[in-house]
Structures are given as structure tokens and as C-alpha cells.
Design an enzyme around this catalytic site. Sequence first.
Site, PDB file in Angstrom:
ATOM      1  N   THR A  20       0.827  -1.206   0.000  1.00  0.00           N
ATOM      2  CA  THR A  20       0.000   0.000   0.000  1.00  0.00           C
ATOM      3  C   THR A  20       0.865   1.260   0.000  1.00  0.00           C
ATOM      4  O   THR A  20       0.409   2.320  -0.410  1.00  0.00           O
ATOM      5  CB  THR A  20      -0.894   0.036   1.257  1.00  0.00           C
ATOM      6  OG1 THR A  20      -0.071  -0.220   2.386  1.00  0.00           O
ATOM      7  CG2 THR A  20      -1.989  -1.017   1.187  1.00  0.00           C
ATOM      8  N   SER A  52      31.149  -5.065   7.746  1.00  0.00           N
ATOM      9  CA  SER A  52      30.019  -5.734   8.365  1.00  0.00           C
ATOM     10  C   SER A  52      30.487  -7.061   8.933  1.00  0.00           C
ATOM     11  O   SER A  52      31.136  -7.849   8.237  1.00  0.00           O
ATOM     12  CB  SER A  52      28.926  -5.992   7.310  1.00  0.00           C
ATOM     13  OG  SER A  52      28.019  -6.954   7.820  1.00  0.00           O
ATOM     14  N   GLY A 107      17.328 -11.552   4.174  1.00  0.00           N
ATOM     15  CA  GLY A 107      16.596 -12.296   3.145  1.00  0.00           C
ATOM     16  C   GLY A 107      15.306 -12.898   3.660  1.00  0.00           C
ATOM     17  O   GLY A 107      14.709 -13.751   3.020  1.00  0.00           O
ATOM     18  N   SER A 111      13.205  -6.655   6.643  1.00  0.00           N
ATOM     19  CA  SER A 111      13.818  -5.331   6.485  1.00  0.00           C
ATOM     20  C   SER A 111      15.188  -5.188   7.108  1.00  0.00           C
ATOM     21  O   SER A 111      15.493  -4.183   7.748  1.00  0.00           O
ATOM     22  CB  SER A 111      12.920  -4.240   7.079  1.00  0.00           C
ATOM     23  OG  SER A 111      11.882  -3.990   6.233  1.00  0.00           O
ATOM     24  N   SER A 112      16.033  -6.191   6.887  1.00  0.00           N
ATOM     25  CA  SER A 112      17.408  -6.025   7.363  1.00  0.00           C
ATOM     26  C   SER A 112      18.098  -4.886   6.604  1.00  0.00           C
ATOM     27  O   SER A 112      18.942  -4.190   7.172  1.00  0.00           O
ATOM     28  CB  SER A 112      18.189  -7.323   7.210  1.00  0.00           C
ATOM     29  OG  SER A 112      18.189  -7.739   5.875  1.00  0.00           O
ATOM     30  N   GLU A 145      18.127   3.858  -0.733  1.00  0.00           N
ATOM     31  CA  GLU A 145      17.738   2.530  -1.228  1.00  0.00           C
ATOM     32  C   GLU A 145      17.220   2.607  -2.675  1.00  0.00           C
ATOM     33  O   GLU A 145      17.564   1.794  -3.518  1.00  0.00           O
ATOM     34  CB  GLU A 145      16.675   1.915  -0.311  1.00  0.00           C
ATOM     35  CG  GLU A 145      16.245   0.548  -0.780  1.00  0.00           C
ATOM     36  CD  GLU A 145      15.618  -0.298   0.321  1.00  0.00           C
ATOM     37  OE1 GLU A 145      16.182  -0.383   1.419  1.00  0.00           O
ATOM     38  OE2 GLU A 145      14.551  -0.870   0.065  1.00  0.00           O
ATOM     39  N   ASP A 157       9.524   0.441   5.168  1.00  0.00           N
ATOM     40  CA  ASP A 157      10.579  -0.144   5.991  1.00  0.00           C
ATOM     41  C   ASP A 157      11.381   0.916   6.751  1.00  0.00           C
ATOM     42  O   ASP A 157      11.644   0.766   7.948  1.00  0.00           O
ATOM     43  CB  ASP A 157      11.521  -0.982   5.112  1.00  0.00           C
ATOM     44  CG  ASP A 157      10.760  -1.995   4.275  1.00  0.00           C
ATOM     45  OD1 ASP A 157       9.613  -2.332   4.640  1.00  0.00           O
ATOM     46  OD2 ASP A 157      11.287  -2.437   3.240  1.00  0.00           O
ATOM     47  N   TYR A 209       8.611  -6.942  -8.142  1.00  0.00           N
ATOM     48  CA  TYR A 209       8.138  -5.835  -7.298  1.00  0.00           C
ATOM     49  C   TYR A 209       7.895  -4.595  -8.182  1.00  0.00           C
ATOM     50  O   TYR A 209       6.844  -3.950  -8.090  1.00  0.00           O
ATOM     51  CB  TYR A 209       9.172  -5.544  -6.211  1.00  0.00           C
ATOM     52  CG  TYR A 209       8.782  -4.474  -5.220  1.00  0.00           C
ATOM     53  CD1 TYR A 209       8.084  -4.800  -4.063  1.00  0.00           C
ATOM     54  CD2 TYR A 209       9.103  -3.134  -5.438  1.00  0.00           C
ATOM     55  CE1 TYR A 209       7.721  -3.827  -3.139  1.00  0.00           C
ATOM     56  CE2 TYR A 209       8.745  -2.151  -4.527  1.00  0.00           C
ATOM     57  CZ  TYR A 209       8.065  -2.498  -3.385  1.00  0.00           C
ATOM     58  OH  TYR A 209       7.712  -1.517  -2.477  1.00  0.00           O
TER      59      TYR A 209
HETATM   60  C1  GLA Z   1       8.893  -4.232   0.699  1.00  0.00           C
HETATM   61  C2  GLA Z   1       9.150  -2.766   0.379  1.00  0.00           C
HETATM   62  C3  GLA Z   1       8.151  -1.864   1.102  1.00  0.00           C
HETATM   63  C4  GLA Z   1       6.714  -2.324   0.873  1.00  0.00           C
HETATM   64  C5  GLA Z   1       6.590  -3.831   1.124  1.00  0.00           C
HETATM   65  C6  GLA Z   1       5.234  -4.357   0.786  1.00  0.00           C
HETATM   66  O1  GLA Z   1       9.163  -4.471   2.049  1.00  0.00           O
HETATM   67  O2  GLA Z   1      10.457  -2.410   0.772  1.00  0.00           O
HETATM   68  O3  GLA Z   1       8.314  -0.522   0.685  1.00  0.00           O
HETATM   69  O4  GLA Z   1       6.262  -1.985  -0.402  1.00  0.00           O
HETATM   70  O5  GLA Z   1       7.555  -4.569   0.392  1.00  0.00           O
HETATM   71  O6  GLA Z   1       4.283  -3.813   1.655  1.00  0.00           O
END
Ligand code: GLA
Length: 366
Positions: A20, A52, A107, A111-112, A145, A157, A209
Site C-alpha cells: 500500500t 560488516s 533475506g 527489512s534487514s 535505497e 521499511d 516488485y
Molecule cells: C517491501 C518494500 C516496502 C513495501 C513492502 C510491501 O518491504 O520495501 O516498501 O512496499 O515490500 O508492503
Amino acid sequence: MTRDGVWAAPGRVNIIGEHTDYNGGYMLPIALPHTVSCTATGRADDTVRVCSLQQRSGAVSAPLARLDDLSITGWARYPLGVVHEFQRRGYPVSGVDLTLDGNVPAGAGLSSSAAVECAVGVALRDMFAPEISDAELVDITHAAENDYVGVPSGILDQSAAIYCTAGHALFLDAKTGAREQVPFDLAASELALLVVDTNAPHQLVGGEYAERRAQCERAAAELGVELLREITDPAAIDRLGDPVLRRRARHVVTENARVLDVVDLLEAGDDPRLIGPALSAAHASLRDDFEVSTDELDTAVEIACATGAYGARMVGGGFGGSIIALVDAAAVDTIAATIGDGFRARNFAPPRSFVAIASAGARRIG
Ligand code: GLA
């Protein structure tokens, strides 16, 4: 003057509101207790060095003036992209060593990457440009990003990593930027949020995506709106001739409505079990209308729901990654073990499970 130190930023799971963000819609993430830390130390020269502890390939160094260099590849583009974006906006970054460490599963759709970007972002802000607002920091890390790493993600994220607070889910409106902290204490109702990483690697850099985003933009244009968020009546979608675009738009429109319903339930202080059906409906919509689920994700959701979860769904962008399931705290081990058994029976890789507690956003820790 720079002050050396250690900063940390969390991974996230989104309770509801998937795909969304780039449609100007609603989201409801929590921050995970898992974080990436960034130890930052000023240098006397004009070099930035990133290393890292999770990467075998060793440290990467570059002169600050040469961050446009495209020969920098792989994981180092995430932290260096943030340094580059600070510079691009005219903030005075000088030489610095950045050492990353962390336990956000990579992975896994947790959201790493945003945790890396935001840990570096809060470190650089405190050291070089304390006047930067949280909103601009979200913008900086998101731009890094999108533009430097080249992943066309939305703002979910980075917003979660920066704005989330312990004990709350973050209700976010992508169009207006409005946000609200919604109390999210499942333990008080003897519930738990079980996260199951299916261990089937997810890869956002792939074209799927970007294709979903493009389809949403086409649907919005055909419906005569700038963002699909403007459509609130699902019947309006029938005007789309292409059945694929219709399905994509239906996901976004119904998902936005589900977020609002869940926020209403939580804010009213109702039993959190009541949000379960919305979670499962979100999964069905991501599977059937948005077509971003996988066999592993569907299997984990099905087994969770058949074993007593009040609701379950895939989280994040999809094409692999993790699910969340809303379960009785006392049932966590049984449900996780049953999913493990089901995966073994289907010859899937062994999943990894943990319980997520709504945790703090990015901060200085040392
Ligand atoms: C990934 C993207 C986010 C979002 C989600 C789906 O995590 O980084 O911006 O679009 O997919 O909600």
C-alpha cells in the site's frame, strides 16, 4: 564536532497494509527486537570505510568524493548510499569508519536492509547534522535505497525503523505522512505474534516488485486518480478492463480498508483476537489478487490457521520471506513445531520461528 558512538535500528514486521505504501495508502508495522548496530568512529582523512561482521568479503573503503563510483557493489551500497545521500543534500560528512553488526535475519522479508540504512542514518545525523528531522531521515534512507542501491521500494521499511516505539504499532498514512502510535500489547491478552521465516530467500531487486508498482500506477491512471489510495469503493475497480489490473487494484483498495478496520479495533481496546480474520483476508488477497505469495508462505499460513492461530499472513514484499500468525501465547511452541513438521513433509527448507514483541525504533545505544 563529531562524537563517536554506537547506534542501532530495528527490522520490522508489518501487522497489516502490504503493497500500500507506494499507492499512498495505510500501513501498521511494528519494530522487531532484532537490530543492526552501527559503530561509528571519526577519521582524520576523507575516507569512509564500511565493514560488516556478517559479511565475509571484508571492509570496503572509498574516498568521500568518489562515492558515485559504480564499481562499489553488493552489501556496501546500502551503508554507502546513506553517506552519499547526506553529501548530495549538502550535509557536511567527514571521514568515518562504520562497523555494522546485527541479528535481523537477512533475506527473510524483515527489512534487514532498512535496518542497515537507518542505523547508519541515525549515526551520521548525530555526528554531522543533528538538525535533520526524523521525516528527512526517512527520506534520506529511502532515497539511498531507491537511487543508490536501485531497489524501487516504498517508505514502509525506513518509516518503521525510524518511527516505531516499544509497545506500539505505527499507523502510517503514506500520502499525508500522518502517523499515530497504536498500543500493541499482545501479552496482556495472553497472545503472541509468531514470526515464521520460511527460509525461502526473497529478492526484491528482481523485476516482480517493480512490475507490481507499474501495474498499480497503470490502474490508477486508468481510473483517473493519482494514487490508488483515492479509490475507496471496491465497485469502482470494475471499470478496469484488464483483469490483472483489476485484481492488483482490488488488493490495494481492500487492504487499505483492512488497515483502517484493524486500527479501529486496536484503538477501541477490543480483544486483539478480533484482528485475526483481517490478517487472513490480507493473506488471501496477497496470494490471489496481488500474486506475491509462494507455496512455503501459503503452507505456513494454512498450518498456522489449522492449528489454532486467530489469523496469519505473509509479510513484506513477498516472493519468499516470512509469515506472522496471531496465536495464544501458550500455543506458540506447538504451532511452530507443526509448521516445521509440515515443511519437512513437503521437503521445504526448515523454517525458523520466533515471537515478535513491538520494540523501539532507531536510537543511540552507546
Ligand atoms: C517491501 C518494500 C516496502 C513495501 C513492502 C510491501 O518491504 O520495501 O516498501 O512496499 O515490500 O508492503
